[in-house]
Design an enzyme around this catalytic site. Sequence first.
Site, PDB file in Angstrom:
ATOM      1  CD  GLU A  27      -3.234   0.327   0.295  1.00 31.68           C
ATOM      2  OE1 GLU A  27      -2.779   1.379  -0.210  1.00 31.68           O
ATOM      3  OE2 GLU A  27      -4.418  -0.010   0.206  1.00 31.68           O
ATOM      4  CG  ASN A 112      -6.709   2.482   4.885  1.00 31.01           C
ATOM      5  OD1 ASN A 112      -5.956   1.516   4.841  1.00 31.01           O
ATOM      6  ND2 ASN A 112      -7.540   2.768   3.909  1.00 31.01           N
ATOM      7  CD  GLU A 131     -20.960  -5.242  10.379  1.00 34.43           C
ATOM      8  OE1 GLU A 131     -19.800  -4.858  10.667  1.00 34.43           O
ATOM      9  OE2 GLU A 131     -21.203  -6.000   9.410  1.00 34.43           O
ATOM     10  CG  ASN A 157      -8.593   3.252   0.731  1.00 31.83           C
ATOM     11  OD1 ASN A 157      -7.410   3.506   0.590  1.00 31.83           O
ATOM     12  ND2 ASN A 157      -9.050   2.005   0.740  1.00 31.83           N
ATOM     13  CG  ASP A 207      -7.356   0.079  -1.943  1.00 37.63           C
ATOM     14  OD1 ASP A 207      -6.962   0.958  -1.166  1.00 37.63           O
ATOM     15  OD2 ASP A 207      -7.224  -1.139  -1.690  1.00 37.63           O
TER      16      ASP A 207
END
Length: 301
Positions: A27, A112, A131, A157, A207
């Site tokens: 990433e 992230n 959730e 993201n 992404d």
Amino acid sequence: MVLLVDKMNELQYPLQNVLEARARLGEGPIWDSSQNLLYWVDVYNHRVHQFHPATGKNSFFDVGDVVGAIATAGADRLIMALRDHLVFLNTHTGVVTPILEIEGNLPNNRFNDGKCDSQGRFWFGSMSSLEKPHASLYRYDNDGSLHVMETGLTVSNGLGWSPDEKTFYLTDSPHHKIYAYDFNSVTGNISNRRICVDLTNESFYPDGLTIDSEGHIWSAMWDGWCVIRFNTKGEEMLRLNLPVQLPTSCTFGGKDLQTLYITTASVGLSQAEIEKSFSSGDLFALQTDVTGLPTYGFQEL
């Protein structure tokens, strides 16, 4: 070498597997023009990598925790968003220095993707469950102050800015959307959120992303085997099909900023899926006729 064909414009791009990394979750690629190297992370293996395209050499630091986002922060230093806190990494000694703990009260969250804007402010987001969408987007300023910029996200993201710095883009992957905001580069404020790219009818997820000098959005498609280039209206302009199932992010690098680097993942794939996507987790690059935008680093006052 694989030849990627853009059927819309009849262009051909040679794709190269430049590093057989077999990362679990590659990433966050960022190009460091001062050293002509690519930094990227392997999130779950707690590694920050340095890839030197000129030699093909790759080395890494084990930072001891999940690493979600990085940016340069001066000579021999990176700023990083780990699981629930910010740190500095000295890339000469490997020493990690804590800065600030955030979201310690949300044990199911982790940080992230992130980037710096042209004013040297570090933007990064968290991810939560579908959730309980308790993820947020943060801005860490040059004076050490922290600002909550967006809330109610699921997976904050791919983010970036338009060339004129009037628009900020942010991805919420599980919702299949890339949002656009009005951006004030002086104050760092964002407003007027609207949907730019809507992929709710697709089976894959946007992404990490990068913006080119023409203002177009290049988004890696998790579970989509491709990177897609969109215009500012959210319309698909180009699709680069890849030999791996889980592209994660991309950025432009090289001396002319025309090489697109693509990180990928192998995490969660079954043996059958790995056999179909053998190069999952590797680092890819392709030379394009498109120029990217400069990569900015964190600047302390």
